[in-house]
Design an enzyme around this catalytic site. Sequence first.
Site, PDB file in Angstrom:
ATOM      1  N   GLU A 247      32.587  74.831  42.106  1.00 31.81           N
ATOM      2  CA  GLU A 247      33.773  75.848  42.386  1.00 31.81           C
ATOM      3  C   GLU A 247      34.689  75.809  41.493  1.00 31.81           C
ATOM      4  O   GLU A 247      35.607  76.720  40.942  1.00 31.81           O
ATOM      5  CB  GLU A 247      34.155  75.565  43.813  1.00 31.81           C
TER       6      GLU A 247
ATOM      7  N   TYR B   1      30.160  82.689  46.678  1.00 33.53           N
ATOM      8  CA  TYR B   1      29.496  82.891  47.799  1.00 33.53           C
ATOM      9  C   TYR B   1      28.113  83.289  47.919  1.00 33.53           C
ATOM     10  O   TYR B   1      27.521  84.019  48.556  1.00 33.53           O
ATOM     11  CB  TYR B   1      30.219  84.214  48.719  1.00 33.53           C
TER      12      TYR B   1
HETATM   13  P1  IDP Z   1      34.001  78.065  55.168  1.00 36.07           P
HETATM   14  O1  IDP Z   1      35.158  79.242  54.463  1.00 36.07           O
HETATM   15  O2  IDP Z   1      34.542  77.276  56.376  1.00 36.07           O
HETATM   16  O3  IDP Z   1      33.362  77.196  54.330  1.00 36.07           O
HETATM   17  P2  IDP Z   1      31.376  79.589  55.321  1.00 36.07           P
HETATM   18  O4  IDP Z   1      30.627  79.681  55.929  1.00 36.07           O
HETATM   19  O5  IDP Z   1      31.300  79.059  53.769  1.00 36.07           O
HETATM   20  O6  IDP Z   1      32.898  79.089  55.756  1.00 36.07           O
HETATM   21  O7  IDP Z   1      31.968  81.153  55.036  1.00 36.07           O
HETATM   22  C1  IDP Z   1      32.733  81.579  53.896  1.00 36.07           C
HETATM   23  C2  IDP Z   1      33.855  82.636  54.517  1.00 36.07           C
HETATM   24  O8  IDP Z   1      33.071  83.770  54.892  1.00 36.07           O
HETATM   25  C3  IDP Z   1      34.480  82.221  55.761  1.00 36.07           C
HETATM   26  O9  IDP Z   1      35.641  81.469  55.592  1.00 36.07           O
HETATM   27  C4  IDP Z   1      34.800  83.639  56.301  1.00 36.07           C
HETATM   28  O10 IDP Z   1      35.986  84.138  55.512  1.00 36.07           O
HETATM   29  C5  IDP Z   1      33.784  84.370  56.095  1.00 36.07           C
HETATM   30  N1  IDP Z   1      32.768  84.341  57.285  1.00 36.07           N
HETATM   31  C6  IDP Z   1      31.967  83.503  57.724  1.00 36.07           C
HETATM   32  N2  IDP Z   1      31.333  83.834  58.727  1.00 36.07           N
HETATM   33  C7  IDP Z   1      31.735  85.078  59.105  1.00 36.07           C
HETATM   34  C8  IDP Z   1      31.510  85.985  60.342  1.00 36.07           C
HETATM   35  O11 IDP Z   1      30.721  85.581  60.957  1.00 36.07           O
HETATM   36  N3  IDP Z   1      31.824  87.069  60.361  1.00 36.07           N
HETATM   37  C9  IDP Z   1      32.957  87.385  59.325  1.00 36.07           C
HETATM   38  N4  IDP Z   1      33.407  86.867  58.287  1.00 36.07           N
HETATM   39  C10 IDP Z   1      32.709  85.437  58.012  1.00 36.07           C
END
Ligand code: IDP
Length: 199
Positions: A175, A98
């Site tokens: 990944e 991440y």
């Molecule tokens: P993705 O998993 O759909 O690729 P990403 O933007 O890469 O989305 O975010 C990784 C993970 O971080 C998400 O799957 C979710 O678990 C968490 N996440 C993303 N945005 C938020 C938020 O606004 N609040 C809490 N957790 C979040």
Amino acid sequence: MVAVPQCFVGRFLFSGLRASSSRTLSCAQRTWLHGRARSHSASSDIPGVKERTLVAVKPDGVQRRLVGQIIKRLEQRGFQLVGLKMVQVSEELLAQHYVALQKKPFYPSLLRYMTSGPVVAMVWEGHNVVKSTRMLVGDTNPAAAAPGTLRGDFSVHVGRNVVHASDSTEVAQKEITLWFQRSELVDWECCDHGNIYHP
Ligand code: IDP
Ligand code: MG
């Protein structure tokens, strides 16, 4: 009498076996044959069939016993499982996984969430598997995820969205390398390729 070279006999027997293979051989025998004749197999004729992606059932998905249903959806779509393990993920691995989110306010709670229990990590293979799997998983925010997607069917809150999938082919490669050793991935030919792909 004409002497027939041994290698010719071998080739003749092998091509005869191949010619008679489709109806009479078992799935395991066909898998073996496809392995021997990999350069002529259907999968190698179709661009992108060997594309791979990382899918991970997050701790909430494991706790809620959704692993089987998530695997089922990918299998029934026609994708092929080439790696699978249950892991208690380290903060070090997550920091790399991440890396793009480290400045986000939710990053500390994301780390707590992802280390709260075991994760089931998988590598799936198939034509356009990265894009197709993202569509199958659905929007990051379950409230925006369409019904029928994994997040749309199984989750409510963005902080507990049950499953991860790589979002591009470049990210998928990074990944997969981060989560799996090369020796943990299996190259194998699925015996139903002819019913999934058309050259
Ligand atoms: P993705 O998993 O759909 O690729 P990403 O933007 O890469 O989305 O975010 C990784 C993970 O971080 C998400 O799957 C979710 O678990 C968490 N996440 C993303 N945005 C938020 C938020 O606004 N609040 C809490 N957790 C979040
Ligand atoms: Mg992402």
